[in-house]
Design an enzyme around this catalytic site. Structure first.
Site, PDB file in Angstrom:
ATOM      1  N   ASN A  42       6.006 -62.042 -73.482  1.00  0.00           N
ATOM      2  CA  ASN A  42       7.033 -61.005 -73.371  1.00  0.00           C
ATOM      3  C   ASN A  42       8.414 -61.647 -73.414  1.00  0.00           C
ATOM      4  O   ASN A  42       8.636 -62.746 -72.890  1.00  0.00           O
ATOM      5  CB  ASN A  42       6.832 -60.131 -72.131  1.00  0.00           C
ATOM      6  CG  ASN A  42       6.741 -60.884 -70.828  1.00  0.00           C
ATOM      7  OD1 ASN A  42       6.301 -62.024 -70.791  1.00  0.00           O
ATOM      8  ND2 ASN A  42       7.146 -60.254 -69.752  1.00  0.00           N
ATOM      9  N   GLU A  44      12.197 -60.511 -72.586  1.00  0.00           N
ATOM     10  CA  GLU A  44      13.032 -59.459 -71.992  1.00  0.00           C
ATOM     11  C   GLU A  44      14.480 -59.580 -72.457  1.00  0.00           C
ATOM     12  O   GLU A  44      14.870 -60.543 -73.123  1.00  0.00           O
ATOM     13  CB  GLU A  44      12.917 -59.539 -70.461  1.00  0.00           C
ATOM     14  CG  GLU A  44      11.490 -59.272 -70.006  1.00  0.00           C
ATOM     15  CD  GLU A  44      11.328 -59.111 -68.508  1.00  0.00           C
ATOM     16  OE1 GLU A  44      12.240 -59.489 -67.750  1.00  0.00           O
ATOM     17  OE2 GLU A  44      10.260 -58.592 -68.112  1.00  0.00           O
ATOM     18  N   GLU A  55       1.970 -58.637 -76.352  1.00  0.00           N
ATOM     19  CA  GLU A  55       1.018 -58.203 -77.376  1.00  0.00           C
ATOM     20  C   GLU A  55       1.730 -57.899 -78.682  1.00  0.00           C
ATOM     21  O   GLU A  55       1.278 -58.248 -79.772  1.00  0.00           O
ATOM     22  CB  GLU A  55       0.265 -56.948 -76.904  1.00  0.00           C
ATOM     23  CG  GLU A  55      -0.558 -57.140 -75.638  1.00  0.00           C
ATOM     24  CD  GLU A  55       0.214 -56.865 -74.359  1.00  0.00           C
ATOM     25  OE1 GLU A  55       1.430 -57.175 -74.304  1.00  0.00           O
ATOM     26  OE2 GLU A  55      -0.390 -56.355 -73.409  1.00  0.00           O
ATOM     27  N   CYS A  90       0.186 -52.014 -72.506  1.00  0.00           N
ATOM     28  CA  CYS A  90       0.907 -50.757 -72.293  1.00  0.00           C
ATOM     29  C   CYS A  90       0.636 -49.799 -73.460  1.00  0.00           C
ATOM     30  O   CYS A  90       0.088 -50.185 -74.502  1.00  0.00           O
ATOM     31  CB  CYS A  90       2.404 -51.008 -72.136  1.00  0.00           C
ATOM     32  SG  CYS A  90       3.263 -51.290 -73.696  1.00  0.00           S
TER      33      CYS A  90
HETATM   34  N1  THU Z   1       4.532 -56.402 -70.446  1.00  0.00           N
HETATM   35  C1  THU Z   1       3.852 -57.020 -71.458  1.00  0.00           C
HETATM   36  O1  THU Z   1       4.339 -58.005 -72.038  1.00  0.00           O
HETATM   37  N2  THU Z   1       2.633 -56.540 -71.799  1.00  0.00           N
HETATM   38  C2  THU Z   1       2.008 -55.510 -71.171  1.00  0.00           C
HETATM   39  O2  THU Z   1       0.932 -55.117 -71.576  1.00  0.00           O
HETATM   40  C3  THU Z   1       2.618 -54.886 -69.984  1.00  0.00           C
HETATM   41  C4  THU Z   1       4.041 -55.234 -69.760  1.00  0.00           C
HETATM   42  C5  THU Z   1       5.835 -56.950 -70.042  1.00  0.00           C
HETATM   43  C6  THU Z   1       7.026 -56.115 -70.403  1.00  0.00           C
HETATM   44  C7  THU Z   1       8.037 -56.572 -69.365  1.00  0.00           C
HETATM   45  O3  THU Z   1       8.669 -57.749 -69.835  1.00  0.00           O
HETATM   46  C8  THU Z   1       7.196 -56.928 -68.159  1.00  0.00           C
HETATM   47  O4  THU Z   1       5.880 -57.102 -68.637  1.00  0.00           O
HETATM   48  C9  THU Z   1       7.208 -55.889 -67.072  1.00  0.00           C
HETATM   49  O5  THU Z   1       6.898 -54.626 -67.552  1.00  0.00           O
END
Ligand code: THU
Length: 134
Positions: A42, A44, A55, A90
């Site tokens: 991820n 941000e 993902e 998600c």
């Molecule tokens: N996040 C993911 O990378 N994948 C998921 O399936 C759920 C959430 C990340 C997004 C954000 O950076 C952090 O987790 C909190 O939501």
């Protein structure tokens, strides 16, 4: 490539997570039908909404390199250094995966002690996809 091996690659990818706002670190390893593996973490952003999940990072890397068919994804996530629980993809990531993955695509979730495997059809029933536009 076993599910456990794919999970280990997701654990490594998680180390690259850029998540200064949530502190929730996620790693993914996407197995292409060619046998190639695409990792993702991820990423941000200070404006929050541009944040990209692990993902989707993996899917976009793969598609941008010419791979469009996939057999499995492994996902590992948790706050800080720990992985306390399973991290399910998600809804937005499920929709992005739906563009390229069949119902038998494997979704491998892991904690240090356990592994759970779902089919894509199980985690996104009644989906909207490219066939609906045909
Ligand atoms: N996040 C993911 O990378 N994948 C998921 O399936 C759920 C959430 C990340 C997004 C954000 O950076 C952090 O987790 C909190 O939501």
């Amino acid at each position: 490539m076993t599910d456990r091996e794919l999970l280990e690659i997701a654990v490594e990818a998680r180390k690259k997570s850029y998540s200064p706002y949530s502190g929730f670190r996620v790693g993914a390893a996407l197995l292409g039908k060619s046998g190639k593996i695409y990792t993702g973490c991820n990423v941000e952003n200070a404006a929050y909404t541009p944040t990209n999940c692990a993902e989707r990072t993996a899917v976009f890397k793969a598609v941008s390199e010419g791979e469009r068919e996939f057999s499995a994804i492994a996902i590992v996530g948790g706050k800080g250094e720990d992985v306390a629980d399973f991290c399910a993809p998600c809804g937005v990531c499920r929709q992005v995966l739906a563009e390229f993955c069949d119902g038998d695509f494997r979704v491998v979730l892991g904690t240090p002690d356990n592994i759970r495997v779902y089919s894509f059809a199980e985690i996104l029933p009644l989906s909207f996809g490219k066939n609906d536009l045909a």
